[in-house]
Design a protein around this motif. Sequence first.
Motif, PDB file in Angstrom:
ATOM      1  N   THR A 140      43.006  41.352  38.519  1.00  0.00           N
ATOM      2  CA  THR A 140      41.879  41.469  37.585  1.00  0.00           C
ATOM      3  C   THR A 140      40.534  41.485  38.300  1.00  0.00           C
ATOM      4  OG1 THR A 140      43.096  40.361  35.801  1.00  0.00           O
ATOM      5  CG2 THR A 140      40.700  40.413  35.618  1.00  0.00           C
ATOM      6  N   VAL A 141      40.261  40.476  39.097  1.00  0.00           N
ATOM      7  CA  VAL A 141      38.960  40.368  39.779  1.00  0.00           C
ATOM      8  C   VAL A 141      38.769  41.496  40.776  1.00  0.00           C
ATOM      9  CG1 VAL A 141      37.552  38.926  41.298  1.00  0.00           C
ATOM     10  CG2 VAL A 141      38.861  37.869  39.441  1.00  0.00           C
ATOM     11  N   GLU A 142      39.841  41.859  41.478  1.00  0.00           N
ATOM     12  CA  GLU A 142      39.776  42.963  42.456  1.00  0.00           C
ATOM     13  C   GLU A 142      39.360  44.264  41.771  1.00  0.00           C
ATOM     14  OE1 GLU A 142      42.959  45.536  45.093  1.00  0.00           O
ATOM     15  OE2 GLU A 142      43.344  43.384  44.811  1.00  0.00           O
ATOM     16  N   ILE A 143      39.888  44.526  40.604  1.00  0.00           N
ATOM     17  CA  ILE A 143      39.549  45.737  39.849  1.00  0.00           C
ATOM     18  C   ILE A 143      38.104  45.675  39.364  1.00  0.00           C
ATOM     19  CG2 ILE A 143      40.033  47.073  37.752  1.00  0.00           C
ATOM     20  CD1 ILE A 143      42.996  46.141  38.066  1.00  0.00           C
ATOM     21  N   VAL A 144      37.715  44.524  38.852  1.00  0.00           N
ATOM     22  CA  VAL A 144      36.358  44.345  38.328  1.00  0.00           C
ATOM     23  C   VAL A 144      35.309  44.573  39.410  1.00  0.00           C
ATOM     24  CG1 VAL A 144      34.733  42.610  37.472  1.00  0.00           C
ATOM     25  CG2 VAL A 144      36.983  42.820  36.422  1.00  0.00           C
ATOM     26  N   GLN A 145      35.587  44.104  40.599  1.00  0.00           N
ATOM     27  CA  GLN A 145      34.607  44.188  41.681  1.00  0.00           C
ATOM     28  C   GLN A 145      34.350  45.620  42.163  1.00  0.00           C
ATOM     29  OE1 GLN A 145      36.366  41.315  44.373  1.00  0.00           O
ATOM     30  NE2 GLN A 145      35.031  39.666  43.645  1.00  0.00           N
ATOM     31  N   LYS A 146      35.148  46.562  41.695  1.00  0.00           N
ATOM     32  CA  LYS A 146      34.914  47.974  42.024  1.00  0.00           C
ATOM     33  C   LYS A 146      33.750  48.546  41.223  1.00  0.00           C
ATOM     34  CE  LYS A 146      39.770  48.901  43.217  1.00  0.00           C
ATOM     35  NZ  LYS A 146      40.993  49.677  42.846  1.00  0.00           N
ATOM     36  N   PHE A 147      33.371  47.858  40.157  1.00  0.00           N
ATOM     37  CA  PHE A 147      32.263  48.310  39.318  1.00  0.00           C
ATOM     38  C   PHE A 147      30.980  47.626  39.779  1.00  0.00           C
ATOM     39  CE2 PHE A 147      36.053  48.996  36.831  1.00  0.00           C
ATOM     40  CZ  PHE A 147      35.805  50.183  36.147  1.00  0.00           C
ATOM     41  N   PRO A 148      29.951  48.394  40.167  1.00  0.00           N
ATOM     42  CA  PRO A 148      28.740  47.814  40.749  1.00  0.00           C
ATOM     43  C   PRO A 148      27.891  46.973  39.803  1.00  0.00           C
ATOM     44  CG  PRO A 148      28.455  50.163  40.350  1.00  0.00           C
ATOM     45  CD  PRO A 148      29.906  49.867  40.123  1.00  0.00           C
ATOM     46  N   ASN A 149      27.940  47.249  38.498  1.00  0.00           N
ATOM     47  CA  ASN A 149      27.058  46.528  37.560  1.00  0.00           C
ATOM     48  C   ASN A 149      27.761  45.386  36.827  1.00  0.00           C
ATOM     49  OD1 ASN A 149      28.666  48.372  36.146  1.00  0.00           O
ATOM     50  ND2 ASN A 149      27.225  48.453  34.434  1.00  0.00           N
ATOM     51  N   VAL A 150      28.865  44.889  37.423  1.00  0.00           N
ATOM     52  CA  VAL A 150      29.623  43.819  36.782  1.00  0.00           C
ATOM     53  C   VAL A 150      29.440  42.508  37.553  1.00  0.00           C
ATOM     54  CG1 VAL A 150      31.894  43.015  36.071  1.00  0.00           C
ATOM     55  CG2 VAL A 150      31.344  45.442  35.903  1.00  0.00           C
TER      56      VAL A 150
END
Length: 253
Positions: A46-56
């Motif tokens: 979950t966190v690994e995927i989220v961190q791919k988005f710059p504005n999150v």
Amino acid sequence: MRQNAAMGISGLIITYNEEKNIQQVIECFNFCDEIIVVDSFSTDKTVEIVQKFPNVKVIQHKFEDFTKQRNLALDAAKNDWVLFLDGDERITPKLRKEIIKELNKKEQKDAYYFYRKFFFAGKPIHFSGTQSDKNFRLFRKSKARYIEGKKVHETLNVKGTVGILKNKLLHYSVADYESYKKKMIHYGVLKGQELAAKGKKFNLLIQYSKTVFKFFKAYILRLGILDGKEGYQLSYLQSLSVFETYESLKEQN
């Protein structure tokens, strides 16, 4: 490309092991200028995927109950307007346009109910109590806060005006029977802890009468019988959650 509303809006979600859902939810926030994920130390990607988005922005916080997690997300949001989604919810293009149109008006309500379209393993459900299912998802955080002490089925206290959006939010609550069963049992356990904290005492008669009535209400009164096999399963699992609530209360007592 991000579709901007006239004012800033923060997209919020609380997560735990949502690797199957998180990317699609983040994409639903494509018109928000800020996205905040409050994660309960997920053990999947979950966190690994989220961190791919710059504005999150990711905030990791140990799970105590749903209300505390949601209020933590509210406190972290920089904008007054927030859009709260669960991992199993999706915004349709029509709903997105309606949200943006509403926020572009000169005058808005302070909080908006979203009706939800329920799906069971990909199949749309029309009855079983889901026909009246709605929740607050878009609101001003200066006018609303989740009520402390509610461990599950968290309740938003709105001190202002309330509206209802026309287009439905898609709610893929049931991926499969077994996962939904675990979810409903978990909710029951938390609800039992909540009742115990309020000083409630276990009563066997209440446990069985409320369990039976919950099934009767969902399957007969709310027409779950018209949803076929899925309607029966939903009604059974809703009543199971009630049974587990009182099992949990018994343990707490």
